[in-house]
Scaffold this motif. Structure first.
Motif, PDB file in Angstrom:
ATOM      1  N   THR A   1       1.450  -4.699   2.968  1.00 31.26           N
ATOM      2  CA  THR A   1       0.097  -4.716   3.530  1.00 31.26           C
ATOM      3  C   THR A   1      -0.638  -5.950   3.029  1.00 31.26           C
ATOM      4  O   THR A   1      -0.594  -6.249   1.838  1.00 31.26           O
TER       5      THR A   1
ATOM      6  N   HIS B   1      -0.805   3.620   7.974  1.00 32.04           N
ATOM      7  CA  HIS B   1      -0.556   2.274   7.459  1.00 32.04           C
ATOM      8  C   HIS B   1      -0.730   1.172   8.508  1.00 32.04           C
ATOM      9  O   HIS B   1      -0.436   1.365   9.681  1.00 32.04           O
TER      10      HIS B   1
ATOM     11  N   TRP C   1       0.869  -1.189   0.000  1.00 34.77           N
ATOM     12  CA  TRP C   1       0.000   0.000   0.000  1.00 34.77           C
ATOM     13  C   TRP C   1       0.898   1.229   0.000  1.00 34.77           C
ATOM     14  O   TRP C   1       2.000   1.198   0.544  1.00 34.77           O
TER      15      TRP C   1
ATOM     16  N   ALA D   1       4.016   7.168   8.044  1.00 35.37           N
ATOM     17  CA  ALA D   1       3.348   5.866   7.952  1.00 35.37           C
ATOM     18  C   ALA D   1       2.198   5.762   8.946  1.00 35.37           C
ATOM     19  O   ALA D   1       1.742   4.657   9.249  1.00 35.37           O
TER      20      ALA D   1
END
Lengths: 533, 115
Positions: free
Chosen positions: A23, A79, A12, A76
Motif C-alpha cells: 500500500t 485494501h 497495510w 482484501a
C-alpha cells in the motif's frame, strides 16, 4: 477545518493479520474540534469537503482511493494499493427531529439516527442506549465501523432481525470532488428524511429502491460512505442460554427453525401450552473432528428492558497464552494430524460454557473481541433447509482433505433486500469455520486451496451458496460472483456505473472488485436507471 | 501411547511458559468504553490498533515522601484501560532501596472522543 495526516506506509494489514498488502499511503482524517465548530452538521459538512479534497488529490495523481474503518474484514475487500483512508475518527452522531421527517414516512423520528461512517458498533450502541434505544442486530462483536459493516454485510444470528445493513434507511455518499457529488440515497417506497434536513448536509437526493439496495452492500465500490441513517428500536434485553443437545435435534431445528414443535425446549422459554418460543438468536457449534452425539447450541430470547438485571460481565476475563496460539499454529503446519487433538484441548476457550445463562443488552452480549493472533474465517451462506447437508459435506471435506485448524458454527439470519447481500435466502444459514491462520507447508493445504475446495464441493453437490464478503475465500475462483448472485451481479454493476462516472468508478475500485469481476462495467446499461422516484 | 506423548509435550510447554513468566500484569478495562484508535499501531494482542501510552520509569522518592501520583492526560474523556506490570526486578529494587525507588511500568488507553 477537518484535517488529514498522510503516511507513506508501504504495506497495510487487516486487524486479523490476513496481509500484509502493499500500500502506498494512508490518510487519517480528524474532525474539526467541537470548540471551534459547535454545530455537528457544520463539522459533518466540513469533513465532507476534506474528503472531497482527498478524492481530487487521488484523481490528480491518477490513483485509487478506498476508505476503511476497523480493518476487521479478513478478505482484501478493504485494501487499496494506492491510497487508503482511515475513517475511524469521523464519528459524529445526530438525532433526527420530527421536523426532519419526510411527509410520507412511516418511521418515527425517535427511532432514526444519523451516524457518520467511522462510528463503531459499540459507539453507536452507547449513543442509542443514552436515548433508550438499541440496534436491532450486530455482529458477534462490536468493533466494526458502521461503514464497514454495511459494505460487507456484517451479520449476527438474528433469525428475524437480519444483518446490520437491514436497518439502514438512508446512505450519504461522496462520489467525487464536486458540489453535486454529495448524494443521499433512500428507498422511494420508504422515505425517511425531508429536503429541509438534506439541505443542512448539502446533499442532493435520489429516492430509488433498486439503487438504494445496490448501494447498501456496496463493497466500498459505490463511493465514500460518509453517513447513514439507521432505524433503532427500544432498548431490549437478551437472555442467553448455552445448551448441549442431541445433534439430530439441533440440525432438525437448523433445517426447519420450527422451535414451536421441537422436542427441545427451555423450561423458561415456552408458551402457555408448553411449546417452545422462537428465539431471537440460534447458533450451533460443531467440532468436525469429533463424532459427538450432542452439539453445543446458543439461544437468545428477547426480553423487555427492565432494571435491575444481573451484571452480564464476569469480573475477571482471562486469555490464553499468545505463545500457545503461535505454537498451536506451528504444530498444525508441521504435524496437521495433531489438529483434531489440539482443537479438542482448546475446546473450553473456543466454545461457550454449557448451561451458562446471561442476561444483557445487545451491546453487552455482543461485546469486545480483542486481537488473539492471526485468524482465518471461511463463511458460506446457504438456505437454512440445506444447512445439515452442507455441514455434512464440509465436515467430510475437512476430515478427508484437512484437517484445518478451526471449528464450525452455524448462524441463521433473515433475508436482506440488498442486491449483493450474502444473506439472500429467506433465512440464510451462515456456516462458518473460524480458526488460527496457518501457512501452507508440504503437510497442509493452503487457506486458498481449502477455500477453493469449499466452493467446488458445494457446487458439485448442487448446494446454492454465497460467501461472506469480509471473510477468506478463493475470490479469484472463475465466475464465482455470477454463480452466487446470477443476474443480480449485472444489476449491481449497472447501478454502480450509472451513479459513478467512469473515472470515479475506477477510483473507487480495488483489486478485490477487479478479481471478482465487479469492477468492469456492463456494455448495455439502461438509461434513467438512477432517477429519483 | 501417542496420547500420553502428546499430553507430556503439552505439559512441558506449559511448564516452560509458566517459568518464563517472572512478572505479571493487571489490566483494568472500562466495559462501556470505546478505546482511542490508532490504525498505525500494528502490535499483536490487546493493544492492536489502539492508541496506547507506555510509561516505563523509576520513581525516586525523597526521605519524607511515602507515595506518589502519576498525572496523565486523557482530555476530558477518561481512561479506557490501564495496565500495571509487576516485575520481580521492580520488587527487588523497592526492597533494596527501602521503598524509595519504585519501578513503574504502565500502559494505558484513553477513551475515544465522542462526537
Amino acid at each position: 477545518m477537518a484535517s488529514t495526516k498522510t503516511f507513506t506506509i508501504g504495506e497495510w494489514d487487516t486487524f486479523h493479520n490476513n496481509g500484509p498488502f502493499p500500500t502506498k499511503m494512508l490518510h487519517i482524517t480528524e474532525l474539526e474540534g467541537k470548540g471551534n465548530m459547535p454545530s455537528s452538521t457544520d463539522r459533518y459538512n466540513d469533513c465532507a469537503q476534506e474528503i472531497q479534497r482527498l478524492i481530487q488529490e487521488a484523481l490528480n495523481n491518477n490513483e485509487g482511493f478506498r476508505a476503511y474503518g476497523s480493518a476487521w474484514s479478513l478478505s482484501a475487500i478493504a485494501h487499496h494499493k494506492d491510497r487508503m483512508h482511515y475513517n475511524g475518527n469521523m464519528n459524529l452522531k445526530m438525532t433526527i427531529d420530527a421536523d426532519d421527517l419526510h411527509a410520507n414516512t412511516n418511521y418515527h423520528h425517535k427511532n432514526l439516527f444519523f451516524i457518520e461512517c467511522g462510528n463503531t458498533i459499540k459507539e453507536i450502541s452507547n449513543f442509542l442506549s443514552a436515548h433508550g434505544k438499541s440496534l436491532k442486530a450486530s455482529g458477534a462483536s462490536n468493533g466494526q465501523t458502521i461503514g464497514g459493516c454495511i459494505s460487507t454485510g456484517v451479520h449476527g444470528a438474528g433469525l428475524d432481525a437480519g444483518a446490520v445493513q437491514d436497518f439502514v434507511v438512508g446512505i450519504n455518499l461522496i462520489i467525487g470532488p464536486n458540489k453535486n457529488d454529495i448524494v443521499y440515497l433512500e428507498r422511494h417506497s420508504k422515505p425517511a428524511l425531508n429536503q429541509l434536513f438534506l439541505q443542512k448536509i448539502n446533499t442532493r437526493i435520489i429516492r430509488n429502491d433498486d439503487l438504494f439496495n445496490a448501494a447498501l452492500v456496496g463493497l466500498g465500490g459505490f463511493g465514500f460512505i460518509h453517513g447513514v441513517v439507521i432505524e433503532a428500536e427500544d432498548r431490549f434485553l437478551l437472555k442467553r442460554y448455552v445448551k448441549k443437545i442431541d445433534k439430530n435435534i439441533a440440525l432438525e431445528l437448523a433445517k426447519t427453525l420450527d422451535f414451536e414443535n421441537s422436542s427441545f425446549t427451555i423450561p423458561q422459554e415456552v408458551d402457555s401450552s408448553g411449546k417452545g418460543l422462537r428465539p431471537y438468536h440460534y447458533k450451533i457449534f460443531v467440532n468436525p473432528y469429533r463424532n459427538d452425539n450432542e452439539y453445543v447450541v446458543e439461544l437468545m430470547y428477547k426480553k423487555e428492558y427492565k432494571l435491575p438485571y444481573p451484571d452480564p460481565f464476569p469480573r475477571i476475563k482471562t486469555a490464553i497464552y499468545k505463545d500457545l496460539i503461535t505454537l498451536f499454529t506451528k504444530i498444525a503446519e508441521k504435524f496437521p494430524k495433531n489438529i483434531p487433538w489440539l482443537v479438542d484441548q482448546l475446546r473450553n476457550t473456543i466454545m461457550p460454557q454449557v448451561d451458562e445463562e446471561v442476561t444483557g443488552t445487545l451491546a453487552e452480549i455482543f461485546w469486545d473481541a480483542p486481537h488473539q493472533g492471526p485468524a482465518f474465517a471461511c463463511s458460506v451462506g446457504i438456505d437454512h433447509k440445506d444447512s445439515p447437508k452442507a455441514l455434512e459435506l464440509l465436515s467430510k471435506l475437512v476430515n478427508d482433505e484437512g484437517p484445518i485448524p478451526g471449528i464450525f458454527a452455524m448462524r441463521f439470519v433473515k433475508q436482506s433486500q440488498a442486491t449483493l447481500a450474502f444473506t439472500k435466502f429467506t433465512i440464510t444459514c451462515m456456516l462458518e469455520m473460524d480458526g488460527v491462520l496457518w501457512e501452507k507447508t508440504n503437510n497442509i493445504i493452503s487457506l486458498t486451496e481449502f477455500s477453493k475446495r469449499i466452493i467446488e464441493v458445494l457446487m458439485q453437490n448442487g448446494i446454492l451458496f454465497t460467501i461472506h464478503w469480509g471473510k477468506n475465500s478463493d475470490w479469484a475462483f472463475p465466475g464465482l460472483v455470477e454463480h452466487m448472485f446470477g443476474n443480480k451481479m449485472k444489476i449491481w454493476k449497472n447501478y454502480r456505473n450509472s451513479l459513478l462516472s467512469a473515472e470515479l468508478a475506477q477510483l473507487f475500485s480495488n483489486d478485490f472488485l477487479e478479481m471478482t469481476n465487479l469492477a468492469q462495467p456492463e456494455s448495455d446499461i439502461p438509461q434513467d436507471l438512477i432517477v429519483s422516484l | 501411547m501417542k496420547l500420553i506423548q502428546n499430553n507430556l509435550k503439552l505439559c512441558c510447554i506449559l511448564l516452560l511458559l509458566t517459568f518464563l513468566q517472572s512478572c505479571y500484569s493487571v489490566r483494568m478495562v472500562n466495559t462501556s468504553g470505546v478505546p482511542q484508535p490508532d490504525p498505525m499501531n500494528n502490535v499483536a494482542g490487546f493493544y492492536r490498533h489502539k492508541a496506547v501510552t507506555k510509561i516505563d520509569t523509576v520513581i525516586k522518592l525523597k526521605t519524607l515522601e511515602k507515595e506518589f501520583t502519576l498525572l496523565e492526560k486523557c482530555g476530558d474523556r477518561g481512561f479506557h484501560s490501564v495496565e500495571y506490570r509487576n516485575t520481580f526486578g521492580g520488587l527487588l529494587r523497592s526492597v533494596f532501596s527501602f521503598g524509595k525507588k519504585k519501578t513503574v511500568q504502565i500502559k494505558y488507553v484513553c477513551l475515544k472522543e465522542s462526537n
